[in-house]
Design an enzyme around this catalytic site. Structure first.
Site, PDB file in Angstrom:
ATOM      1  N   LYS A  50       0.824  -1.206   0.000  1.00 20.26           N
ATOM      2  CA  LYS A  50       0.000   0.000   0.000  1.00 20.26           C
ATOM      3  C   LYS A  50       0.861   1.259   0.000  1.00 20.26           C
ATOM      4  O   LYS A  50       0.552   2.241  -0.691  1.00 20.26           O
ATOM      5  CB  LYS A  50      -0.949  -0.033   1.210  1.00 20.26           C
ATOM      6  CG  LYS A  50      -2.016  -1.112   1.085  1.00 20.26           C
ATOM      7  CD  LYS A  50      -2.730  -1.413   2.395  1.00 20.26           C
ATOM      8  CE  LYS A  50      -3.701  -2.575   2.211  1.00 20.26           C
ATOM      9  NZ  LYS A  50      -4.359  -3.001   3.465  1.00 20.26           N
ATOM     10  N   GLN A  94      -5.116  -1.407   9.536  1.00 25.94           N
ATOM     11  CA  GLN A  94      -4.848  -2.739   8.986  1.00 25.94           C
ATOM     12  C   GLN A  94      -5.410  -3.826   9.897  1.00 25.94           C
ATOM     13  O   GLN A  94      -5.211  -3.813  11.103  1.00 25.94           O
ATOM     14  CB  GLN A  94      -3.341  -2.932   8.818  1.00 25.94           C
ATOM     15  CG  GLN A  94      -2.949  -4.239   8.152  1.00 25.94           C
ATOM     16  CD  GLN A  94      -3.383  -4.323   6.701  1.00 25.94           C
ATOM     17  OE1 GLN A  94      -3.295  -3.342   5.959  1.00 25.94           O
ATOM     18  NE2 GLN A  94      -3.844  -5.482   6.286  1.00 25.94           N
ATOM     19  N   ASP A 117     -11.232   2.449   4.037  1.00 28.86           N
ATOM     20  CA  ASP A 117     -11.622   1.055   3.856  1.00 28.86           C
ATOM     21  C   ASP A 117     -13.134   0.877   3.727  1.00 28.86           C
ATOM     22  O   ASP A 117     -13.604  -0.204   3.362  1.00 28.86           O
ATOM     23  CB  ASP A 117     -11.124   0.204   5.029  1.00 28.86           C
ATOM     24  CG  ASP A 117      -9.938  -0.674   4.643  1.00 28.86           C
ATOM     25  OD1 ASP A 117      -9.789  -0.969   3.442  1.00 28.86           O
ATOM     26  OD2 ASP A 117      -9.176  -1.065   5.535  1.00 28.86           O
TER      27      ASP A 117
END
Length: 280
Positions: A50, A94, A117
């Site tokens: 990422k 994460q 997200d």
């Protein structure tokens, strides 16, 4: 005739190029904060990819690391601090996090407009009402794969195997919003194969190697493999690729299918968060 393999890497590269062009036209580069708790090896790899994508597109990455010993309040405090930072446009926490951390409570603390997200309850609810702007990355990537591959979705029977917050549930909603007839299978479904064998589109995301066999797929189905597991150094998916590709019309490989698209979708979402917050 063997299935046509969907090249997710090629599609993702095109999206990253597009994102880089968009970032270059903005008044300032968006900033994506990535929060990693602990040192899970797989998470380390995903975070690195990422950050590499951020560098390629020109998005500023803010790497926030907390030890595995961090408490719930310390993780939430780190997220709340990022919420208040004016130069941080998007936040990704994460997962998975250490077992002592309640992921739902942490993800609910991310400001909805910075939720790269798309896991915040507000954004998830908007997706359910077909009003979503920030869509979870893997489902968004899968939808792009399907559309770019010329798959007509309206009226098709789609079976989603897996009901996680990350892939299964949001993907089912996304396909429903595209006018698919959607069935969701999970660990308590008695005979998954009887349902998947009826599907025009089968999407698998459970993390069980080679779960989907050729006998569970009808001739000409589109098969999307969003599962990953490791066998030694080899990355394998939830689909028994070699057998299923002989029946499917389109299929994604692991690696090189859904994974790159997830990262590309994250870059899209980071830019979107920047724009939602008024960036130009």
């Amino acid at each position: 005739m063997p299935a046509k393999i969907i090249d997710g890497k090629k599609m993702a590269d095109a999206l990253l190029e597009k994102a880089a062009q968009e970032v270059s036209s903005l008044s300032r580069p968006p900033c994506l904060a990535i929060v990693l708790v602990g040192n899970d090896p797989a998470s380390e790899v995903y975070v690195r990819k990422k950050i590499e994508a951020c560098k390629f597109t020109g998005i500023v990455s803010k790497d926030v690391r907390l030890p595995a010993s961090a408490t719930q309040s310390e993780v939430i405090g780190a997220v709340q601090k990022l919420n208040k930072e004016g130069k941080v446009d998007a936040i990704l926490v994460q997962v998975p996090m250490p077992q002592a951390i309640d992921e739902d409570k942490v993800l609910a603390q991310v400001a909805p407009e910075k939720d790269a997200d798309g896991f915040h309850p507000e954004n998830f609810g908007k997706l359910a009402f077909n009003q979503g702007k920030i869509i979870p990355c893997t489902p968004l990537g899968i939808l792009h794969l399907l559309k770019q591959s010329g798959v007509a979705l309206a009226g098709k029977h789609a079976v989603v195997i897996g009901r996680s917050r990350i892939v299964g549930k949001p993907l089912a909603l996304l396909l429903l919003n595209e006018n698919c007839t959607v069935s969701i299978c999970h660990s308590k479904t008695p005979d998954i194969g009887s349902l998947s064998a009826q599907a025009d589109i089968v999407c698998v995301a459970v993390g069980k190697p080679k779960l989907l066999k050729a006998g569970m797929v009808k001739q000409g189905a589109v098969v999307i493999d969003a599962g990953t597991s490791r066998e030694g150094e080899k990355l394998i998916g939830d689909v028994d690729f070699d057998s299923v590709k002989e029946k499917a019309s389109l299929i994604t490989p692991v690696p090189g299918g859904v994974g790159p698209m997830t990262v590309a979708a994250l870059m899209h979402n980071a830019i979107l968060c920047y724009r939602i917050r008024g960036g130009k």
